[in-house]
Design a protein around this motif. Structure first.
Motif, PDB file in Angstrom:
ATOM      1  N   GLU A  55     -44.678  -2.867  -3.840  1.00 46.26           N
ATOM      2  CA  GLU A  55     -43.541  -2.706  -2.934  1.00 46.26           C
ATOM      3  C   GLU A  55     -42.248  -3.165  -3.593  1.00 46.26           C
ATOM      4  OE1 GLU A  55     -44.702  -4.903   0.480  1.00 46.26           O
ATOM      5  OE2 GLU A  55     -46.289  -3.485   1.052  1.00 46.26           O
ATOM      6  N   TRP A  56     -42.307  -4.242  -4.361  1.00 43.71           N
ATOM      7  CA  TRP A  56     -41.114  -4.747  -5.039  1.00 43.71           C
ATOM      8  C   TRP A  56     -40.690  -3.826  -6.184  1.00 43.71           C
ATOM      9  CZ3 TRP A  56     -40.340 -10.706  -5.590  1.00 43.71           C
ATOM     10  CH2 TRP A  56     -40.346 -11.294  -4.309  1.00 43.71           C
ATOM     11  N   VAL A  57     -41.656  -3.326  -6.964  1.00 46.58           N
ATOM     12  CA  VAL A  57     -41.340  -2.435  -8.087  1.00 46.58           C
ATOM     13  C   VAL A  57     -40.693  -1.147  -7.586  1.00 46.58           C
ATOM     14  CG1 VAL A  57     -42.392  -0.967  -9.879  1.00 46.58           C
ATOM     15  CG2 VAL A  57     -43.070  -3.367  -9.669  1.00 46.58           C
ATOM     16  N   ALA A  58     -41.058  -0.705  -6.373  1.00 47.17           N
ATOM     17  CA  ALA A  58     -40.528   0.536  -5.803  1.00 47.17           C
ATOM     18  C   ALA A  58     -39.040   0.461  -5.513  1.00 47.17           C
ATOM     19  CB  ALA A  58     -41.289   0.881  -4.529  1.00 47.17           C
ATOM     20  N   VAL A  59     -38.484  -0.745  -5.496  1.00 42.02           N
ATOM     21  CA  VAL A  59     -37.057  -0.923  -5.240  1.00 42.02           C
ATOM     22  C   VAL A  59     -36.297  -0.811  -6.563  1.00 42.02           C
ATOM     23  CG1 VAL A  59     -35.279  -2.421  -4.301  1.00 42.02           C
ATOM     24  CG2 VAL A  59     -37.569  -2.416  -3.287  1.00 42.02           C
ATOM     25  N   GLU A  60     -35.379   0.134  -6.657  1.00 42.47           N
ATOM     26  CA  GLU A  60     -34.640   0.387  -7.895  1.00 42.47           C
ATOM     27  C   GLU A  60     -33.472  -0.595  -8.013  1.00 42.47           C
ATOM     28  OE1 GLU A  60     -32.698   4.238 -10.293  1.00 42.47           O
ATOM     29  OE2 GLU A  60     -33.567   4.468  -8.284  1.00 42.47           O
ATOM     30  N   SER A  61     -33.796  -1.856  -8.198  1.00 45.53           N
ATOM     31  CA  SER A  61     -32.779  -2.912  -8.203  1.00 45.53           C
ATOM     32  C   SER A  61     -32.116  -3.047  -9.568  1.00 45.53           C
ATOM     33  CB  SER A  61     -33.396  -4.240  -7.766  1.00 45.53           C
ATOM     34  OG  SER A  61     -34.559  -4.541  -8.512  1.00 45.53           O
ATOM     35  N   ASP A 134     -33.287  -8.492 -10.321  1.00 41.92           N
ATOM     36  CA  ASP A 134     -32.645  -7.274 -10.796  1.00 41.92           C
ATOM     37  C   ASP A 134     -33.368  -6.806 -12.057  1.00 41.92           C
ATOM     38  OD1 ASP A 134     -31.740  -9.512 -12.195  1.00 41.92           O
ATOM     39  OD2 ASP A 134     -29.849  -8.553 -12.736  1.00 41.92           O
ATOM     40  N   VAL A 135     -33.247  -5.500 -12.367  1.00 39.50           N
ATOM     41  CA  VAL A 135     -33.972  -4.931 -13.499  1.00 39.50           C
ATOM     42  C   VAL A 135     -33.043  -4.101 -14.374  1.00 39.50           C
ATOM     43  CG1 VAL A 135     -36.151  -4.853 -12.230  1.00 39.50           C
ATOM     44  CG2 VAL A 135     -34.640  -2.853 -12.199  1.00 39.50           C
ATOM     45  N   LEU A 158     -50.624  -3.146 -15.247  1.00 36.92           N
ATOM     46  CA  LEU A 158     -49.787  -2.688 -14.147  1.00 36.92           C
ATOM     47  C   LEU A 158     -48.436  -2.265 -14.703  1.00 36.92           C
ATOM     48  CD1 LEU A 158     -50.626  -5.547 -11.617  1.00 36.92           C
ATOM     49  CD2 LEU A 158     -51.644  -3.268 -11.731  1.00 36.92           C
ATOM     50  N   TYR A 159     -48.194  -0.937 -14.772  1.00 36.28           N
ATOM     51  CA  TYR A 159     -46.970  -0.408 -15.344  1.00 36.28           C
ATOM     52  C   TYR A 159     -45.905  -0.211 -14.268  1.00 36.28           C
ATOM     53  CZ  TYR A 159     -49.561   0.574 -19.640  1.00 36.28           C
ATOM     54  OH  TYR A 159     -50.286   0.453 -20.791  1.00 36.28           O
ATOM     55  N   GLY A 160     -44.671  -0.551 -14.575  1.00 38.73           N
ATOM     56  CA  GLY A 160     -43.555  -0.360 -13.660  1.00 38.73           C
ATOM     57  C   GLY A 160     -42.395  -1.239 -14.059  1.00 38.73           C
ATOM     58  N   ARG A 161     -41.170  -0.768 -13.809  1.00 38.69           N
ATOM     59  CA  ARG A 161     -39.993  -1.563 -14.148  1.00 38.69           C
ATOM     60  C   ARG A 161     -39.953  -2.836 -13.301  1.00 38.69           C
ATOM     61  NH1 ARG A 161     -38.341  -1.737 -18.190  1.00 38.69           N
ATOM     62  NH2 ARG A 161     -36.712  -0.211 -18.644  1.00 38.69           N
TER      63      ARG A 161
END
Length: 441
Positions: A55-61, A134-135, A158-161
């Motif tokens: 859920e957190w990775v899904a946010v394009e922060s 932030d990313v 687990l891949y994701g920004r």
């Protein structure tokens, strides 16, 4: 997971968690079997923990690109974090940082800092935890194997920004606190030119810039700026022994990093150039044509970007002066009709921790308990300025306790965190709380 403790950092901010005792009675000896119950609870709920990370990775922060949509995403990310902290029973304050004015006059809101506090018993030890939510920018076309904002599990990774920098580690700390509470309550939950018309009769800005960038570092990684190494600490025998004792398979490291060849052949030289010598990296050129196809223009204005990783006891003011003097000297020798301006957008002092402090002892014990091995004491080139700010302001020791692996690819394509590291990291932080409480008695 690499059992390491980071002790040098020399970036950026978003989230602060203050824990003051609270979860259990940490001022008394831990009950028999508590650590086992903590680990069991984390294991039984690991799918829920991974879902939270999804859920957190899904946010394009993304805090790098100054776009209104992304600033809204940053605010949404901070809202999710606030909600999760409040669910733990923490009081949460969002500190407004105001607005950011862009060169075109547009203003955008800055994301808030979250200050959360849990517990208020002065007899119990206080742990102050910092992390950022932030990313860096990420696009599938940059070479990701999957959508960077959709958490994807492959072979236990687990891949994701943001998985390893820094949403995953932040959540792991929160998971640890939540586990204590769950057990206690049994409760879950400028104008360009045409090269055919002007080529060969102008001092081209790009040519000048490439010459300037090429004057900064040689092919062996040695920085060519005069005086840059003058403030670097000499290598002592005790430090040499530390590098010799660290277990590092260079071939495995090269393979996992997908590097064809390192600049140095020995483990000791690699580690010293990673941790105790400054390095200079060139990051990009703004204003140049970088799209597919041909565009035969001469850019009228270009901007080169590079950074220098500082080490003890280099000083930002001195380094800035040395860099400006060097580049102005090189440019002057070119007799160019162009103009050059050199500016430092961010300057941070290097920092080294005392690894004999109490929290390092607690962390070493916790790593032995969870991973059954003695941790290495390392340095690191990551930019985390809040560490020194905390230490200088609070006059308290600061510790870096990482979860990520060397191949996690923070700031890169296919950023990931190993599932085991994320889950075991939650156990590690739980064990750390117990060990610190015991040492505090």
């Amino acid at each position: 997971m690499d059992p390491t403790l980071r002790r040098m950092v020399c970036p950026v901010l978003a989230f602060l968690l203050l824990l003051e005792g609270g979860m259990l009675s940490l001022s008394s000896p831990p009950p028999a079997g508590l650590l086992g119950r903590l680990w069991q609870h984390i294991d039984h709920h690991q799918d829920e923990l991974v879902q939270a990370l999804k859920e957190w990775v899904a946010v394009e922060s993304d805090s790098v690109q100054p776009l209104p949509r992304l600033r809204q995403e940053l605010s949404r990310m901070m809202g999710l974090a606030s909600e999760r902290l409040r669910n733990l029973g923490a009081s949460v304050d969002a500190v407004d940082l105001g607005t950011q004015q862009l060169p075109d006059g547009q203003t955008l809101p800055l994301p808030p800092i979250l200050l959360a506090e849990l517990g208020d018993d002065p007899r119990k030890p206080t742990v102050c935890f910092y992390g950022h939510l932030d990313v860096q920018p990420a696009r599938a076309e940059d070479g990701w194997l999957s959508d960077p904002y959709t958490l994807t599990e492959l072979d236990g990774k687990l891949y994701g920004r943001g998985t390893t920098d820094n949403k995953g580690p932040v959540l792991a700390w929160i998971n640890a606190v939540g586990t204590f509470r769950a057990l206690k309550q049994v409760k879950c939950r400028d104008q360009d030119f045409h090269s055919g018309t002007f080529g060969g009769i102008l001092h081209e800005p790009m040519t000048d810039l490439v010459a300037l960038l090429g004057s900064l570092v040689d092919s062996s990684g040695h920085i060519l700026i005069p005086g840059i190494y003058d403030q670097v600490d000499p290598v002592m025998e005790e430090e040499k022994a530390m590098y010799e004792a660290i277990d590092l398979d260079l071939e495995e490291y090269r393979h996992s990093s997908r590097v064809r060849k390192f600049l140095f052949d020995s483990k000791e030289e690699i580690l010293m150039h990673l941790w105790r010598y400054p390095s200079l990296s060139i990051h990009g050129i703004e204003g140049a044509f970088d799209e597919p196809g041909a565009k035969t223009v001469i850019p009228g204005r270009v901007l080169g970007k590079f950074s220098i990783r500082l080490v003890p006891h280099m000083n930002t003011t001195a380094v800035e002066k040395q860099v400006k003097q060097h580049l102005e000297h090189v440019f002057s020798a070119r007799n160019s009709a162009n103009q050059v301006a050199v500016s430092m957008t961010l300057g941070l002092q290097p920092w080294v921790a005392n690894v004999r402090d109490r929290q390092y002892l607690a962390a070493r014990r916790a790593i032995r308990a969870v991973f059954g091995t003695e941790p290495d004491m390392i340095r690191d080139g990551s930019t985390i300025p809040i560490a020194r700010i905390f230490q200088d302001t609070l006059q308290k020791s600061v510790m870096m306790l990482p979860l990520g692996a060397v191949d996690d690819g923070e700031h890169s394509q296919n950023e990931k965190i190993n599932r085991r590291n994320y889950i075991e990291g939650s156990k590690l932080f739980a064990a750390f709380f117990l060990e610190l409480a015991e040492l505090h008695q």
